[in-house]
Write a protein that holds these residues in place. Structure first.
Motif, PDB file in Angstrom:
ATOM      1  N   LEU A  56       0.682  -1.156  -0.129  1.00 53.48           N
ATOM      2  CA  LEU A  56      -0.007  -0.106  -0.068  1.00 53.48           C
ATOM      3  C   LEU A  56       0.861   1.128  -0.001  1.00 53.48           C
ATOM      4  CD1 LEU A  56      -3.120   0.824   0.177  1.00 53.48           C
ATOM      5  CD2 LEU A  56      -2.808   0.878   2.524  1.00 53.48           C
ATOM      6  N   GLN A  58       1.585   4.878   0.383  1.00 56.21           N
ATOM      7  CA  GLN A  58       0.895   5.934   1.369  1.00 56.21           C
ATOM      8  C   GLN A  58       1.940   7.225   1.589  1.00 56.21           C
ATOM      9  OE1 GLN A  58       1.176   3.522   4.946  1.00 56.21           O
ATOM     10  NE2 GLN A  58      -1.039   3.466   5.049  1.00 56.21           N
ATOM     11  N   ASP A  70      -4.648  10.112  -1.621  1.00 51.82           N
ATOM     12  CA  ASP A  70      -5.218   8.530  -1.269  1.00 51.82           C
ATOM     13  C   ASP A  70      -4.163   7.429  -1.362  1.00 51.82           C
ATOM     14  OD1 ASP A  70      -7.771   9.886  -1.304  1.00 51.82           O
ATOM     15  OD2 ASP A  70      -8.247   9.414  -3.155  1.00 51.82           O
ATOM     16  N   GLU A  71      -4.495   6.509  -0.198  1.00 55.15           N
ATOM     17  CA  GLU A  71      -3.635   5.230  -0.197  1.00 55.15           C
ATOM     18  C   GLU A  71      -4.017   4.750  -1.663  1.00 55.15           C
ATOM     19  OE1 GLU A  71      -5.123   3.679   2.967  1.00 55.15           O
ATOM     20  OE2 GLU A  71      -3.419   3.933   4.257  1.00 55.15           O
ATOM     21  N   ARG A  72      -3.069   3.927  -2.326  1.00 49.82           N
ATOM     22  CA  ARG A  72      -3.034   2.902  -3.427  1.00 49.82           C
ATOM     23  C   ARG A  72      -2.235   2.011  -3.430  1.00 49.82           C
ATOM     24  NH1 ARG A  72       0.425   5.291  -8.135  1.00 49.82           N
ATOM     25  NH2 ARG A  72       1.811   6.460  -6.952  1.00 49.82           N
TER      26      ARG A  72
END
Length: 129
Positions: A56, A58, A70-72
């Motif tokens: 993830l 961050q 936004d986290e991706r």
């Protein structure tokens, strides 16, 4: 208007599914929801396993600890960035140690560098160091 604090997902939350799966627990898997962790997959039927890592991404403000974007989900398969959803379908959870061993296998065993062809695993067992 309420000011929402955007807290990042903790490492424990991120890796919960993977950790439980590697420990042998049968955890439900959702086909289009990749989970951070270490995995292996084959690029073709009968081909060698290649390492896969999903994590993830961050962006966190160092002063506030809040997310600045936004986290991706990100993924790397066999050393190349890839779509986490596409690689997730065929990925099998493995330990971090097995992942580390797989990342170096191409250098130790040249036949393992050919990832888009089936291989004779019996012959490979005979040449193991």
């Amino acid at each position: 208007m309420i000011d929402m604090i955007r807290q990042p997902t903790t490492k424990a939350e991120q890796y919960d599914w993977w950790r439980r799966t590697v420990s042998g627990e049968r955890v439900p898997r959702v086909e289009d929801e990749p989970k951070p962790g270490f995995y292996k997959r084959r690029m073709v039927r009968g081909g060698p396993f290649v390492p896969v890592e999903i994590w993830l991404e961050q962006e966190i403000d160092p002063e506030t600890g809040e997310l600045t974007a936004d986290e991706r989900l990100m993924a790397v398969c066999n050393g190349q960035l890839c779509d986490p959803v596409k690689v997730w379908t065929y990925a099998r959870a493995i330990s971090a140690e097995e992942y580390d061993a797989l990342t170096g296998v191409r250098e130790r065993i040249p036949d393992m560098a050919v990832i888009d062809a089936a291989m004779d695993l019996g012959r490979m067992a005979a040449i193991r160091p």
